[in-house]
Design an enzyme around this catalytic site. Structure first.
Site, PDB file in Angstrom:
ATOM      1  N   ASP A  70     -48.323   3.922 -35.675  1.00 23.22           N
ATOM      2  CA  ASP A  70     -48.200   4.678 -36.434  1.00 23.22           C
ATOM      3  C   ASP A  70     -48.909   3.356 -37.402  1.00 23.22           C
ATOM      4  O   ASP A  70     -48.759   2.570 -37.306  1.00 23.22           O
ATOM      5  CB  ASP A  70     -47.503   5.546 -36.975  1.00 23.22           C
ATOM      6  CG  ASP A  70     -47.476   6.596 -38.172  1.00 23.22           C
ATOM      7  OD1 ASP A  70     -48.627   6.511 -38.921  1.00 23.22           O
ATOM      8  OD2 ASP A  70     -46.391   6.979 -38.817  1.00 23.22           O
ATOM      9  N   CYS A 130     -51.980   7.062 -34.841  1.00 26.90           N
ATOM     10  CA  CYS A 130     -51.455   7.787 -36.229  1.00 26.90           C
ATOM     11  C   CYS A 130     -51.969   7.404 -37.156  1.00 26.90           C
ATOM     12  O   CYS A 130     -52.049   6.056 -36.841  1.00 26.90           O
ATOM     13  CB  CYS A 130     -50.087   8.359 -35.656  1.00 26.90           C
ATOM     14  SG  CYS A 130     -49.539   8.976 -37.075  1.00 26.90           S
ATOM     15  N   ASP A 173     -50.199  15.380 -41.217  1.00 29.97           N
ATOM     16  CA  ASP A 173     -48.969  15.477 -41.568  1.00 29.97           C
ATOM     17  C   ASP A 173     -48.320  16.857 -42.268  1.00 29.97           C
ATOM     18  O   ASP A 173     -47.947  17.361 -42.455  1.00 29.97           O
ATOM     19  CB  ASP A 173     -48.532  14.234 -42.507  1.00 29.97           C
ATOM     20  CG  ASP A 173     -47.942  12.917 -41.803  1.00 29.97           C
ATOM     21  OD1 ASP A 173     -47.915  13.077 -40.482  1.00 29.97           O
ATOM     22  OD2 ASP A 173     -47.955  12.078 -42.994  1.00 29.97           O
TER      23      ASP A 173
HETATM   24  C1  DGJ Z   1     -46.302   9.339 -40.892  1.00 31.25           C
HETATM   25  C2  DGJ Z   1     -46.680  10.532 -39.497  1.00 31.25           C
HETATM   26  O1  DGJ Z   1     -48.329  11.062 -39.839  1.00 31.25           O
HETATM   27  C3  DGJ Z   1     -45.927  11.352 -39.587  1.00 31.25           C
HETATM   28  O2  DGJ Z   1     -45.926  11.720 -38.243  1.00 31.25           O
HETATM   29  C4  DGJ Z   1     -44.311   9.876 -39.431  1.00 31.25           C
HETATM   30  O3  DGJ Z   1     -44.450   9.641 -38.214  1.00 31.25           O
HETATM   31  C5  DGJ Z   1     -44.283   9.144 -40.373  1.00 31.25           C
HETATM   32  N1  DGJ Z   1     -45.479   8.288 -40.454  1.00 31.25           N
HETATM   33  C6  DGJ Z   1     -42.813   8.594 -39.587  1.00 31.25           C
HETATM   34  O4  DGJ Z   1     -42.362   6.962 -40.984  1.00 31.25           O
END
Ligand code: DGJ
Length: 736
Positions: free
Chosen positions: A477, A522, A544
């Site tokens: 992420d 991500c 998200d």
């Molecule tokens: C952003 C991501 O897109 C979410 O799916 C999740 O993993 C959060 N961060 C966690 O902080």
């Protein structure tokens, strides 16, 4: 036709002709200048290029042939500034006296079997690539520029990148180095871009080009939610199935820019590459700079065909992961189920229920490390929080494995919380926004990935977890943009690009050391959905926003360039956490089937009926996911009240149609959806036992059910059969 035959050079006329299955890209050398002569439908005959009208190209009355006016109208293949070309440049260079300008003349060319690697960057790869390198030399002896073209014949894609080598005796500065420039005639031309925001990524926008420039860009250090680094230039009348479309997608994940300029003589110049906002890259004598690669595609058959060309190219020539064509495990992620509030007992409860429903992997998201109870601490302290998980990651993984579940894990390797042991030990490892201060975003700072010791630390943390556990999946992420450009070691003008080189180096090492790892990139959802990231991971978390209705638009926009198999898509709980909408569980499943498929909810709170729906959805996924991973996508309907799309197997013997009624209305007739991509001569059996001809399905249409209510959907599977309803395979035509 393969290999060298797709690139030719006519020595007498000085014309380079690159051919793909359906397109031609033509470059000509005219008086030592390199002209972009044509990019469009494939040409077969001998070329005259009379259309270039070089004799009257310098149009200023009375000054025909004068250099200044010539420079401002010639269709340069790779334009430079400072020489009288006032349109947007491909390259801009300053010498050691801060004087801008270079003048590039043709020097040489090479045709290669295979392609040259692009140092430190992701790039297209695979078998049977031919490439062309054209070398240009600056008349002021500052630089030598190599324009590199790689040909992906079957998918009608050409990739381009540029290598700039200093031939000066002194230090020079690069201020702009675009990956590509194109020059096409204006024909009521429009731009299709993919702007957006967090949880609203890649909304399709179509804009007319007036005189002047349209600029699509990100200066956030990430390719961004706000503007995707892929776009298309089309004619006013171009549709999903007809008309010209020139698509472009950067193989890059950092700050970028694309400028689309309608010029005084009604041509359209399109340049795209690394962002040149404050870009200053110093080259010492003999040093080289490699631009990122860009993939370009011309389609004369509309936007749908352009997308399918990109999908084939991305699957075959960008994504290297061994998972690319494989069925991915159905996973459940605990983020929307628990956020930070979990312990291993809760995870095991979710795991047990998930396993019973047929789910194959549990992904432990944010909150498993350091002292992280909310989003304001511990990034950088990648040690398991044993208050939450007393058995440690290895212990938890073993327990899940014993249950029959695989385990995945979340990391945010590029970040550091001010409240962390890492920050207390190395405050200088965080990037600053000014000499001493910083701007907080999600209460976290960005690690300086341009520093080797920082990368070594981060890599050691990652590698420690994957070496000591049986964890099989990583969600990488990245939750905030780069704002300032203050590093203790890297000059501001080089920071964003060197940051990306650092991130790429880490992901490269990871994929080399742990080739079995299924990586999902991500970036606060889909803030780094680009071909650069797909080089390292076969999938990216799309957004998200997991609401099924909103996801239809997000996934449709994403599918303009990126294959559905690369889109992380999950069924989540209702009311949806992003928009509060309540949708049918079935619809959520049908929409998530468009991508990698999984769950993002607290399964322990679902009713038995809902668990039964999950079982059915997993069955569907197992039956149909090969079509989504390997087939062709056709976007059929995209309206406010309804949407439909289908996947067709390459041999056209199978297809899956999804229809969503977004808003119902009273006394509504069935909708006739005209299918595409089938074999008109095949008979197709649907799951309700009826047989249709492909011809009928594509020209008359398929009648959907009588759908009642808002946000309702249905899927239909079609299988080519002969008259006795026996399956037929590739030679369907003959057997009928
Ligand atoms: C952003 C991501 O897109 C979410 O799916 C999740 O993993 C959060 N961060 C966690 O902080």
């Amino acid at each position: 036709m393969k290999d060298r035959a797709c690139i030719s050079f006519d020595n007498e006329k000085m014309i380079f002709h690159i051919k793909t299955r359906k397109t031609s890209y033509i470059i000509a050398v005219i008086d030592g200048f390199l002209a972009h002569a044509y990019y469009g439908t494939r040409l077969e005959g001998s070329l005259t290029l009379n259309h270039l009208m070089v004799e009257d190209i310098a149009f200023l009355q009375g000054n025909i042939g004068e250099e200044g006016t010539f420079m401002d109208s010639f269709p340069f293949e790779y334009p430079s500034d400072g020489q009288g070309d006032f349109r947007c440049p491909g390259i801009s260079i300053k010498n050691d006296k801060h004087i801008t300008g270079c003048n590039l003349k043709y020097e040489d060319y090479r045709i290669l079997q295979g392609r040259r690697a692009i140092k430190g960057l992701p790039y297209s790869n695979g078998k049977d690539i031919s490439s062309l390198e054209i070398v240009l030399k600056d008349v002021n002896n500052l630089v030598e520029v190599t324009l590199s073209y790689s040909v992906f014949y079957e998918s009608d894609i050409i990739t381009k990148n540029v290598i700039v080598k200093s031939i000066s005796h002194r230090t020079i500065t690069l201020n702009t180095v675009m990956s590509s420039s194109l020059d096409i005639p204006y024909d009521e031309t429009e731009v299709i871009s993919l702007p957006g925001s967090w949880a609203r990524e890649r909304m399709i926008e179509r804009t007319k080009i007036g005189h002047g420039q349209i600029v699509l860009a990100s200066d956030r250090g990430i390719s961004s939610h706000q503007m995707n680094p892929a776009f298309a230039v089309v004619s006013k009348d171009t549709t999903e199935t007809t008309g010209p479309a020139w698509g472009m997608a950067l193989v890059y994940s950092g700050s970028f820019v694309a400028r689309i300029e309608r010029t005084q003589f009604d041509r359209v110049r399109i340049v795209a590459g690394i962002s040149d906002n404050d870009f200053e890259w110093t080259l010492k004598p003999g040093e080289e700079f490699y631009s990122p690669e860009i993939a370009i595609c011309y389609s004369s058959e509309g936007i749908g065909n352009m997308s399918r060309c990109f999908h084939d190219f991305v699957r075959n020539n960008i994504i290297r992961s061994k998972y690319i064509f494989k069925e991915r495990p159905v996973l459940i992620n605990n983020w929307e189920a628990t956020y930070f509030d979990f312990d291993s007992k809760k995870l095991l409860e979710i795991g047990q229920k998930a396993r019973d429903a047929g789910i194959e992997m549990l992904v432990v998201d944010d909150g498993w490390f350091g002292a992280r109870e909310k989003d304001n601490s511990s990034l950088g302290d990648w040690e398991c929080n044993t208050k939450k998980i007393p058995e440690g990651l290895d212990g938890l993984c073993d327990e899940l494995n014993d249950m029959g579940l695989q385990m995945g894990i979340w990391f945010e390797p590029e970040m550091i919380s001010p409240d962390s042991d890492l920050y207390r030990t190395h405050p200088d490892w965080a990037l600053r926004e000014s000499g001493t201060g910083y701007v907080m975003c999600r209460t976290q700072l960005v690690l300086d990935m341009t520093r080797k010791e920082v990368r070594d630390y981060v890599y050691a943390c990652l590698s420690d977890v994957f070496s000591k556990t049986n964890i099989k999946y990583l969600k990488w992420d990245m939750n905030r943009p780069l704002i300032g450009k203050v590093s203790t070691v890297t000059p501001p003008g080089e920071l964003h690009h060197r940051y990306m080189l650092g991130v790429y180096e880490l992901q490269e090492k990871l994929t080399e050391q742990f080739p079995y790892l299924l990586i999902e990139n991500c970036c606060g959802g889909g803030g780094r959905f680009d071909l650069g990231m797909l080089y390292y991971s076969p999938q990216i978390w799309c957004s998200d926003d997991t609401d099924a209705v909103e996801r239809i638009c997000i996934q449709e926009g994403t599918s303009l360039f990126y294959p559905p198999s690369s889109m992380g898509a999950h069924v989540s709980v209702c009311p949806n956490h992003a928009v509060g909408r309540i949708t049918d569980m079935k619809t959520r499943g049908h929409v998530a089937l468009f991508g990698t498929f999984g769950y993002e909810l607290d399964i322990t709170k679902l009713s038995e009926d809902e668990i039964d729906v999950i079982r059915q959805q997993i069955d569907d996924y197992k039956k149909y996911s090969h079509l989504i991973r390997m087939g062709d996508l056709y976007r059929l309907i995209s309206k406010d009240d309804k949407a439909a799309w289908m996947f067709v197997s390459k041999d056209k013997t199978e297809a899956l149609l999804t229809y969503v009624q977004i808003l119902g209305s009273a006394n509504k007739p069935r909708v006739l959806v005209r299918l595409r991509g089938l074999n008109p001569k095949n008979n197709y059996l649907t799951d309700d036992g009826r047989i249709y001809t492909g011809d009928e399905l594509m020209n008359i249409g398929f009648a959907t059910g009588k759908v009642f209510g808002d946000f309702k959907s249905e899927i239909h599977y079609f299988r080519a059969v002969n008259n006795t309803e026996k399956d037929i395979g590739e030679d369907a035509d003959e057997k009928l």
